[in-house]
Design a protein around this motif. Structure first.
Motif, PDB file in Angstrom:
ATOM      1  N   ARG A 164      -8.918  43.082  92.439  1.00 60.18           N
ATOM      2  CA  ARG A 164      -7.932  43.534  91.444  1.00 60.18           C
ATOM      3  C   ARG A 164      -6.603  42.798  91.632  1.00 60.18           C
ATOM      4  NH1 ARG A 164      -6.157  47.986  88.173  1.00 60.18           N
ATOM      5  NH2 ARG A 164      -3.960  48.489  88.535  1.00 60.18           N
ATOM      6  N   LYS A 165      -6.222  42.618  92.897  1.00 60.85           N
ATOM      7  CA  LYS A 165      -4.974  41.901  93.191  1.00 60.85           C
ATOM      8  C   LYS A 165      -5.053  40.461  92.670  1.00 60.85           C
ATOM      9  CE  LYS A 165      -1.905  40.607  97.004  1.00 60.85           C
ATOM     10  NZ  LYS A 165      -1.752  40.493  98.466  1.00 60.85           N
ATOM     11  N   ILE A 192      -4.683  40.517  88.861  1.00 63.44           N
ATOM     12  CA  ILE A 192      -3.292  40.736  88.440  1.00 63.44           C
ATOM     13  C   ILE A 192      -2.468  39.464  88.631  1.00 63.44           C
ATOM     14  CG2 ILE A 192      -1.168  42.005  88.988  1.00 63.44           C
ATOM     15  CD1 ILE A 192      -3.002  44.421  89.671  1.00 63.44           C
ATOM     16  N   LEU A 233       4.264  42.118  83.372  1.00 61.39           N
ATOM     17  CA  LEU A 233       3.325  42.358  84.469  1.00 61.39           C
ATOM     18  C   LEU A 233       3.825  41.704  85.759  1.00 61.39           C
ATOM     19  CD1 LEU A 233       0.525  43.669  84.995  1.00 61.39           C
ATOM     20  CD2 LEU A 233      -0.492  41.437  84.571  1.00 61.39           C
ATOM     21  N   TYR A 246       4.656  43.558  89.258  1.00 59.34           N
ATOM     22  CA  TYR A 246       3.907  43.137  90.451  1.00 59.34           C
ATOM     23  C   TYR A 246       4.873  42.783  91.591  1.00 59.34           C
ATOM     24  CZ  TYR A 246       0.797  40.335  93.412  1.00 59.34           C
ATOM     25  OH  TYR A 246       0.086  39.826  94.479  1.00 59.34           O
ATOM     26  N   ILE A 300       1.186  49.498  88.109  1.00 60.77           N
ATOM     27  CA  ILE A 300       0.658  48.685  87.003  1.00 60.77           C
ATOM     28  C   ILE A 300      -0.364  49.543  86.265  1.00 60.77           C
ATOM     29  CG2 ILE A 300      -0.695  46.643  86.403  1.00 60.77           C
ATOM     30  CD1 ILE A 300       0.645  45.248  88.806  1.00 60.77           C
ATOM     31  N   LEU A 313      -2.109  46.262  81.847  1.00 63.73           N
ATOM     32  CA  LEU A 313      -3.097  45.237  82.198  1.00 63.73           C
ATOM     33  C   LEU A 313      -3.908  44.805  80.983  1.00 63.73           C
ATOM     34  CD1 LEU A 313      -4.892  45.899  85.611  1.00 63.73           C
ATOM     35  CD2 LEU A 313      -4.070  43.724  84.709  1.00 63.73           C
TER      36      LEU A 313
END
Length: 708
Positions: free
Chosen positions: A226-227, A230, A240, A244, A250, A255
């Motif tokens: 997921r990181k 992103i 975003l 971050y 988030i 997203l």
């Protein structure tokens, strides 16, 4: 309110009632290499959207979208099929396209009218040759797309390696938004990296599924992926990126919005995974279609030329705009006759409406409008912006033609088709079959612009040409079964071309004929020179002093073109040639269009003989996937076919070989490769370019054509 021609009368009417808002319409194509699972995925989409009540299967010939007999027998898609379904209130118009290179025109013309696409990959094979071809076609038309990594349950599946393969071979930016739970036989579900939930299916049909917590042993992997997701998306989304960097929460909406923007701008490609055959992953794929792919309002306005003013005009997506549409496919239906598939870019059209075909320059009447579900039809009273439908009654409209409101004419950019590379002679078994054969070939040619028919004056034979052996095999099969034509078919022949190697200047030709009364007089001087491969024929008029009147110049060009259609070596078309009209003279009484046409034709024939003419042959790009132990035999066989090895690499325990080989040496290659490798190798080939034939083989070709 808007004015429209109905019949010969001008009527004013309000816009039709639209059931689904235009922003909730999706026009998508499904594209991939052969056997990646396009049709199986489409069948599942139709089932879960309640369009069908039974899943069709490719392997047993019951797939709804593969409705042709030839498709069911071969287990492959041959013609693109259109259908419409609904998901969560959205209307999804789908075109399922073929994966075999011989039918790549079906992909080309479908992508021309679609707003988005799903690229399907086999998780074992990754990016295969035809996947690369269709990806480039989508790049050409700027089509936003999402990827579906299919068959993650197969032995040898490697999700991360296949995603890396997309990045390296397609020069794309894939962003996985899902990861599989398990791989190969342990595949049991999917982790949604946007929601950070796992999706588990609870029945074999894949209808019952739910969102659950991520298994403990996969939480760390999911957070890492997921990181990465992103970070990739934040590169071009300021909101975003800010969240971050600051470590703020988030949200799912944030997203999804960033992913949608990136997809629409073709900056990223979201990647999903599943197994269509095992009914896993299709519902999230449908969610991704409506979340990330564009509506007709999200794509730039279509542009075209006004045929009256020759100015470039725009048509914005909207039902209150003037009607404009592009015909992208023609089909012969035994019950309704000629079907013309078209995409409405702006405005609306009713049954019974008279429209104008700006490409052909005539009026057409739309007798019926049909919404197609493969080969099933549903009558409609009208079609609106964004619709992909078929019409009955358009007699003169061909693939790539524009149909539009007669009061607001526009000519949209047509579809460009590749030249056929292989030919066979065909003749009817009886005289009674002759007329039926001619009529049937004309209908096939109308349906498929890459299928061409010509007549050889010398041999008296009818020649059919196409994109490959399978293409012609299917065409002949349709002649025998669908059109009931009994015919004999010759062996495949290569479509050679001729060109020149040297420039020649100052070739003069006078055509003078005196027969009492008015005679004929035409006098031209031309220069010719070779052009780079793929340039075709170029004519340039360099006369500025009135040596030849302007009205005769087009006639000279026609004569040159006619001469270029039959070369001086073996009668093949001459390509990659520039002809300059450099001079000449005329007679005030005797000169005519015919005289200058004949003079131009004679001049080019004379010039070609002096310009070192050569024969060109089609070269194919051949990609072979072969087990390591057979690599030596396969390379030796390629070399024996006048092939040259271009590249080699290993993937999933198999060697990939890329070679360029003359088409003339590849007839029957499937059987030979099977014998060499005990049936364990596969291959894919497509046209690369024309190249000069070696001198010895050129002499053989000339001798064969001239019969000595």
């Amino acid at each position: 309110m808007r004015s429209t021609l109905v019949g010969n009368d001008l009527e004013t009417e309000s816009a039709m009632e639209r059931e689904i808002p235009l922003e909730m319409v999706r026009n998508i194509g499904i594209m991939a290499h052969i056997d990646a699972g396009k049709t199986t995925t489409t069948e599942r989409i139709l089932y879960y959207t309640k369009k069908t009540y039974k899943m069709g299967e490719v392997h047993d010939g019951s797939a709804v979208m593969d409705w042709m007999v030839q498709e069911q027998e071969r287990g492959i898609t041959i013609t693109s099929a259109a259908t419409t379904c609904q998901w969560n209130g959205f209307q999804i118009n789908i075109i399922d396209t073929p994966g075999h290179v011989d039918f790549t025109i079906e992909v080309e013309r479908s992508l021309r009218v679609l707003d988005g696409a799903i690229a399907i990959f086999d998780a074992v094979e990754g990016v295969e040759p035809q996947s690369e071809t269709v990806w480039r076609q989508a790049d050409k038309y700027g089509v936003p797309r999402i990827c579906f990594m299919n068959k993650v349950d197969r032995v040898g599946a490697n999700y991360s390696s296949s995603v890396k393969n997309i990045r390296e071979r397609l020069d794309a930016k894939p962003v996985p938004i899902q990861i599989p739970i398990g791989i190969e036989e342990t595949f049991s579900g999917i982790i949604d990296l946007i929601r950070m939930k796992s999706i588990i299916w609870h029945d074999e049909l894949g209808e019952k599924y739910g969102f659950e917590e991520i298994p403990r042993d996969l939480v760390e992997i999911a957070e890492h992926e997921r990181k990465k997701m992103i970070e990739q998306v934040a590169e071009f989304d300021e909101l975003l990126l800010e969240a971050y960097i600051e470590g703020s929460e988030i949200t799912e909406e944030m997203l999804t919005g960033a992913l949608r923007n990136g997809t629409l701008k073709a900056r990223i490609v979201p990647v999903l995974c599943g197994s269509a055959l095992k009914n896993r992953g299709i519902q999230p794929l449908l969610d991704a279609i409506v979340s990330f792919l564009p509506s007709p309002l999200d794509v730039p306005p279509i542009t075209g030329e006004n045929p009256l003013t020759h100015e470039i005009e725009e048509r914005t997506a909207g039902d209150d705009e003037p009607f404009s549409a592009l015909a992208f496919k023609i089909m012969s239906e035994p019950y309704v006759g000629k079907l013309t598939y078209f995409r409405v870019y702006s405005g609306e059209v009713q049954t019974g409406t008279t429209v104008i075909n700006t490409a052909a320059g005539g009026k057409e009447r739309i007798g019926r409008i049909l919404r197609m579900h493969a080969n099933h039809r549903e009558d409609l009273k009208f079609a609106l912006t964004g619709d992909i439908v078929a019409a009955v009654g358009l007699k003169e409209t061909k693939t790539g033609d524009t149909i539009c409101d007669p009061l607001h004419p526009i000519l949209l950019e047509p579809i460009v088709f590749p030249e056929p590379v292989i030919s066979v002679a065909i003749e009817p078994k009886t005289r009674l079959d002759q007329d039926r054969l001619n009529e049937s070939l004309a209908r096939l040619m109308e349906e498929d612009p890459t299928f061409q028919v010509s007549y050889d004056e010398e041999s008296g034979q009818t020649i059919i040409s196409g994109m490959g052996e399978l293409h012609l095999e299917v065409a002949v099969d349709r002649l025998l079964r669908e059109f009931n034509v009994d015919a004999n078919v010759g062996k495949p022949q290569v479509s050679y071309r001729e060109s020149i190697k040297a420039a020649v200047k100052g070739v003069r030709s006078r055509f003078v004929k005196q027969t009492g009364g008015r005679g004929q007089y035409g006098d031209v001087v031309i220069n010719i020179e070779p052009l780079p491969r793929g340039s075709g024929y170029v004519f340039e008029n360099r006369i500025h002093s009135g040596e030849i009147p302007k009205e005769y110049i087009p006639s000279v060009d026609r004569g040159l073109r006619e001469a270029a259609s039959n070369g001086v070596l073996a009668g093949y078309p001459v390509v990659d040639l520039k002809v300059e009209l450099a001079g000449g003279s005329f007679h005030e009484v005797d000169s005519s269009e015919l005289a200058f046409k004949v003079a131009g034709s004679i001049a080019l024939k004379d010039a070609l003989k002096k310009a070192e003419p050569v024969i060109l042959e089609p070269i194919m790009r051949l990609e072979i996937m072969v087990p390591e132990e057979y690599i030596g035999e396969v390379i030796a066989d390629v070399n024996s076919r006048r092939g040259r090895i271009e590249d080699m690499w290993t993937r999933s325990g198999r060697q990939h070989i890329v070679a360029f080989v003359p088409l003339a040496e590849l007839f029957g290659y499937a059987t030979d490769l099977r014998s060499l490798t005990q049936g364990r190798a596969t291959y894919h080939m497509d046209f690369y370019r024309y190249e000069e034939v070696p001198r010895g083989i050129s002499s053989e070709i000339i001798s064969r054509v001239k019969g000595y």
